[in-house]
Design an enzyme around this catalytic site. Structure first.
Site, PDB file in Angstrom:
ATOM      1  N   HIS A 248      69.281   6.593 -19.725  1.00 27.51           N
ATOM      2  CA  HIS A 248      68.356   7.107 -20.741  1.00 27.51           C
ATOM      3  C   HIS A 248      68.941   8.297 -21.506  1.00 27.51           C
ATOM      4  O   HIS A 248      68.240   9.272 -21.785  1.00 27.51           O
ATOM      5  CB  HIS A 248      67.024   7.515 -20.101  1.00 27.51           C
ATOM      6  CG  HIS A 248      66.246   6.356 -19.559  1.00 27.51           C
ATOM      7  ND1 HIS A 248      65.685   5.394 -20.352  1.00 27.51           N
ATOM      8  CD2 HIS A 248      65.953   6.006 -18.280  1.00 27.51           C
ATOM      9  CE1 HIS A 248      65.077   4.489 -19.604  1.00 27.51           C
ATOM     10  NE2 HIS A 248      65.229   4.838 -18.340  1.00 27.51           N
ATOM     11  N   ASP A 302      66.354   5.977 -12.979  1.00 30.26           N
ATOM     12  CA  ASP A 302      65.657   4.701 -13.122  1.00 30.26           C
ATOM     13  C   ASP A 302      66.364   3.835 -14.164  1.00 30.26           C
ATOM     14  O   ASP A 302      67.148   4.317 -14.971  1.00 30.26           O
ATOM     15  CB  ASP A 302      64.217   4.936 -13.553  1.00 30.26           C
ATOM     16  CG  ASP A 302      64.132   5.556 -14.949  1.00 30.26           C
ATOM     17  OD1 ASP A 302      64.918   6.486 -15.220  1.00 30.26           O
ATOM     18  OD2 ASP A 302      63.315   5.109 -15.767  1.00 30.26           O
ATOM     19  N   GLU A 303      66.090   2.554 -14.129  1.00 30.45           N
ATOM     20  CA  GLU A 303      66.395   1.618 -15.212  1.00 30.45           C
ATOM     21  C   GLU A 303      67.833   1.704 -15.726  1.00 30.45           C
ATOM     22  O   GLU A 303      68.077   1.746 -16.937  1.00 30.45           O
ATOM     23  CB  GLU A 303      65.407   1.823 -16.363  1.00 30.45           C
ATOM     24  CG  GLU A 303      63.967   1.599 -15.948  1.00 30.45           C
ATOM     25  CD  GLU A 303      62.957   1.881 -17.050  1.00 30.45           C
ATOM     26  OE1 GLU A 303      63.325   2.543 -18.036  1.00 30.45           O
ATOM     27  OE2 GLU A 303      61.804   1.433 -16.920  1.00 30.45           O
ATOM     28  N   THR A 304      68.802   1.706 -14.825  1.00 35.00           N
ATOM     29  CA  THR A 304      70.200   1.692 -15.262  1.00 35.00           C
ATOM     30  C   THR A 304      70.611   0.240 -15.530  1.00 35.00           C
ATOM     31  O   THR A 304      71.498  -0.330 -14.879  1.00 35.00           O
ATOM     32  CB  THR A 304      71.106   2.338 -14.195  1.00 35.00           C
ATOM     33  OG1 THR A 304      70.864   1.732 -12.929  1.00 35.00           O
ATOM     34  CG2 THR A 304      70.834   3.828 -14.099  1.00 35.00           C
ATOM     35  N   TRP A 305      69.968  -0.313 -16.558  1.00 36.00           N
ATOM     36  CA  TRP A 305      70.103  -1.742 -16.846  1.00 36.00           C
ATOM     37  C   TRP A 305      71.433  -2.087 -17.516  1.00 36.00           C
ATOM     38  O   TRP A 305      71.941  -3.188 -17.371  1.00 36.00           O
ATOM     39  CB  TRP A 305      68.949  -2.189 -17.746  1.00 36.00           C
ATOM     40  CG  TRP A 305      67.622  -2.085 -17.104  1.00 36.00           C
ATOM     41  CD1 TRP A 305      67.333  -2.272 -15.776  1.00 36.00           C
ATOM     42  CD2 TRP A 305      66.376  -1.780 -17.736  1.00 36.00           C
ATOM     43  NE1 TRP A 305      65.993  -2.104 -15.546  1.00 36.00           N
ATOM     44  CE2 TRP A 305      65.374  -1.809 -16.731  1.00 36.00           C
ATOM     45  CE3 TRP A 305      65.999  -1.502 -19.040  1.00 36.00           C
ATOM     46  CZ2 TRP A 305      64.032  -1.553 -17.006  1.00 36.00           C
ATOM     47  CZ3 TRP A 305      64.663  -1.263 -19.320  1.00 36.00           C
ATOM     48  CH2 TRP A 305      63.694  -1.279 -18.315  1.00 36.00           C
TER      49      TRP A 305
END
Length: 688
Positions: A248, A302-305
């Protein structure tokens, strides 16, 4: 005789019911409360303040004096000694203004307080100045009446929170940036519900030394942050840095100077393998830990896509789980040097089922789940329970995809997260407020923030069917009925709008906001409006009722509440416009198709569609232009200018749609074109 006793019983029951109805609403509800018979006049109360009283105690006493002054209209009298005072207080332990890391495991007595109100006066006993301050917040709600008629009921209260840590996470990365003054108003508001943590979610919105071009004029200075921290501490609220040190970070990596820190080419996540990443984070960590005095820091993770996406390319030879653990370990070790207790999200457990076992042992996992779904909550909670780790739980106000938060959805999400958390001894409860879609005003989330904070103190949620009435009675006593009705009408409007819109949410779950700006003349949306015409009309009915009640409230509200009510009024108008633009498009299309094709040529079609002051297209232009001005005013009441023009551009584009159609119709009439008549959509190709 039998009739006599029945009459006595009925009278007694009526008196008991009347007395109960007169009792004040207390939010949060104290753990123990016993009312007596009678009331104490507030007007002549006296208080003694010792010359060398500690600053934190003095702040609470000054808050009490201010509250009593506001209700009675006269300054509270000072007594020459504690013995002669009618307000008596004791604070057992000095200091401890904000929660420390052992708050949940040391018995949590720091916030305890007791109040006794009798004919002799007011007695307050508190463990610390925090308990004294919270007792004052309860007394604020106990006062009934105004002026010389203001009273306090005879009552005995013993109270302490169910949960040690009760926070709100405010998003300062995705949407607008609240002004410092607005943040202080928010802290005052949250303090009323005995909130003790304020999580400052940030990616690059705090100015750090050596990064002057990063979000220039779209961030907070260190001086501003220090002022916020000090302001919150006076109100016994710890401001906790919430910084993403992995993903992010688009606003950082989009700069050419830092682009090489990214793991991919699209600018979201840092590359843990890059030594320059570690050097940058060492500098950031040093600056953040110097700026924020809290013993806690939330590092996100979070969310280390993107890393996961890149791992799908065999040539990359990436192990995203190993990179995640590597980065988390580095950040943990670095922050450990500064004595910080780390919190981190656990959502990556869904992709890597064993990753939680690889967390550094001293990190506190934070479970976030923003849906009212017990199964989804336990999907994240079960691995934490299996690992026998202490944890926090974090629901959210469902406002990131709507002009006004989805009320029932939010209530149930908070309820289910709290139940799961209480059942499994959560350390704390964090109510999230996200601003991803930018447009919604944050003030629309205040009611739901209060709901979460109140629940965390009580250990149980308030009844969602009566909460708006209780909340309005406490928060807006002079206009409670109007505010309750407005909250309820806006919530109903949102429910009807969700029936009409929400297929395209742009990754904002269940959101109506993205589609609300779609081309209302497209074939899909004209058909959708035909199918949901009654629902769209209900949106307008509900928001018009809300507007009427808010306008009524404005006429009677105190000056301090006026700006907030104006924000709510603007939210109601925006929801109304979301429905109106689709109904106008259908009405405009139908008027042409019915009047020019389905029946004999009707010259009044042009009057109904284009007349300069009374026509559908002019109605649309008028409302769009007026809303743009009202929106700018409401935005500036809350936020810095950053991102305002991005939203105002939506009104400009919509105004252009209505104006272009207006000109096309006038041009057709002036030129008296003779080509075969077609449907409105084919004749004028309505588009932005």
């Amino acid at each position: 005789m039998k009739r006599y006793w029945i009459t006595c019983i009925l009278v007694y029951c009526w008196l008991g019911s009347a007395l109960a109805q007169q009792r004040p609403v207390l939010l949060p509800q104290p753990q123990s409360i016993q009312y007596g018979q009678g009331a104490l006049s507030v007007q002549n109360l006296t208080i003694h303040v010792a010359p060398k009283v500690p600053a934190d105690v003095l702040f609470a006493l000054n808050e009490l004096k201010k509250i009593l002054n506001e209700r009675t209209g006269k300054a509270i009298l000072h007594s020459s000694s504690a013995n002669t005072s009618t307000i008596r207080y004791s604070v057992k332990t000095p200091g401890q203004e904000v929660p420390e890391t052992q708050e949940a495991t040391n018995g949590n007595h720091r916030e305890q307080y007791a109040i006794t109100i009798s004919a002799k006066g007011v007695d307050i006993t508190a463990q610390t100045s925090t308990g004294l301050y919270y007792a004052v917040q309860t007394i604020r709600q106990l006062i009934q009446g105004q002026g010389a008629k203001s009273t306090l009921p005879f009552v005995t209260i013993n109270d302490q929170p169910k949960l040690a840590y009760r926070g709100v996470m405010m998003d300062f990365a995705h949407g607008g940036l609240l002004t410092v003054d607005e943040i202080k108003k928010q802290i005052d508001f949250l303090a009323r519900w005995k909130t003790n943590q304020y999580y400052f979610y940030n990616e690059v919105s705090i100015q750090l030394d050596g990064y002057s071009t990063l979000n220039y004029k779209a961030s907070y200075s260190k001086t501003q942050i220090r002022a916020i921290i000090a302001y919150a501490r006076e109100r016994h609220m710890d401001v906790i840095p919430f910084v993403n040190f992995y993903g992010h970070l688009h606003e950082l990596i989009r700069n050419e100077k830092y682009a090489s820190l990214a793991i991919g080419h699209y600018g979201h996540e840092m590359d843990p393998r890059n030594p320059a990443v570690q050097e940058l984070l060492k500098d950031w960590i040093k600056q953040y830990t110097t700026l924020f005095k809290s013993p806690f820091i939330h590092v996100g993770f979070d969310e280390t896509w993107e890393t996961k996406r890149l791992a799908n390319d065999p040539a990359k030879k990436l192990d995203p789980e190993a990179l995640y653990v590597q980065q988390l370990g580095f950040v943990s070790n670095e922050l450990k040097q500064y004595g910080k207790t780390l919190l981190a999200w656990t959502d990556m457990n869904s992709f890597y089922p064993t990753i939680l076992t690889k967390f550094p042992t001293d990190i506190i996992p934070v479970i976030w789940e923003y849906s009212p779904d017990t199964t989804a909550i336990y999907n994240y909670l079960n691995p934490v329970l299996k690992a026998k780790k202490l944890f926090f739980i974090q629901p959210a106000v469902s406002g990131w995809g709507h002009i006004y938060p989805a009320a029932d959805y939010t209530y149930e999400n908070i309820n289910l997260c709290l139940k799961a958390g209480i059942k499994h001894n959560t350390l704390g409860f964090i109510t999230s407020v996200w601003t991803d879609s930018v447009e919604p005003l944050v003030r629309a989330s205040w009611l739901f923030m209060a709901y979460g904070c109140i629940a965390a103190w009580q250990g149980t949620v308030s009844d969602k069917t009566t909460f708006t009435g209780q909340y309005a009675a406490v928060t807006y006593p002079a206009v409670a009925k109007d505010m309750q009705a407005a909250f309820d009408h806006i919530a109903k409007a949102g429910q009807f709008l969700e029936k009409c819109l929400g297929k395209n949410t742009q990754s904002l779950p269940r959101g109506t906001l993205v589609e609300s700006w779609s081309n209302p003349f497209s074939a899909y949306y004209l058909a959708n409006t035909t199918e949901h015409k009654t629902d769209f009309e209900q949106v307008r009915i509900q928001t018009e009722e809300a507007q009427a009640r808010l306008i009524s409230a404005l006429q009677q509200a105190t000056p301090s509440d006026t700006s907030f009510i104006q924000s709510m009024l603007l939210s109601a108008r925006l929801i109304n416009y979301s429905a109106s633009r689709f109904l106008w498009a259908k009405a405009i299309t139908d008027r042409w198709n019915d009047g020019m094709i389905a029946s004999t040529k009707d010259d009044y079609v042009f009057y109904d569609l284009t007349y300069p002051c009374h026509s559908l297209l002019v109605d649309a232009m008028d409302e769009t232009g007026e809303l743009k001005q009202a929106y700018a005013q409401a935005w500036n009441a809350e936020n810095m200018p950053y991102r305002l023009n991005t939203i105002l551009g939506r009104f400009d584009v919509d105004f252009g749609l209505w104006r272009k159609l207006h000109l096309k119709l006038l041009d057709y009439k002036i030129q008296k074109k003779t080509e075969p008549l077609k449907s409105f959509e084919l004749m004028f190709t309505p588009d932005f």
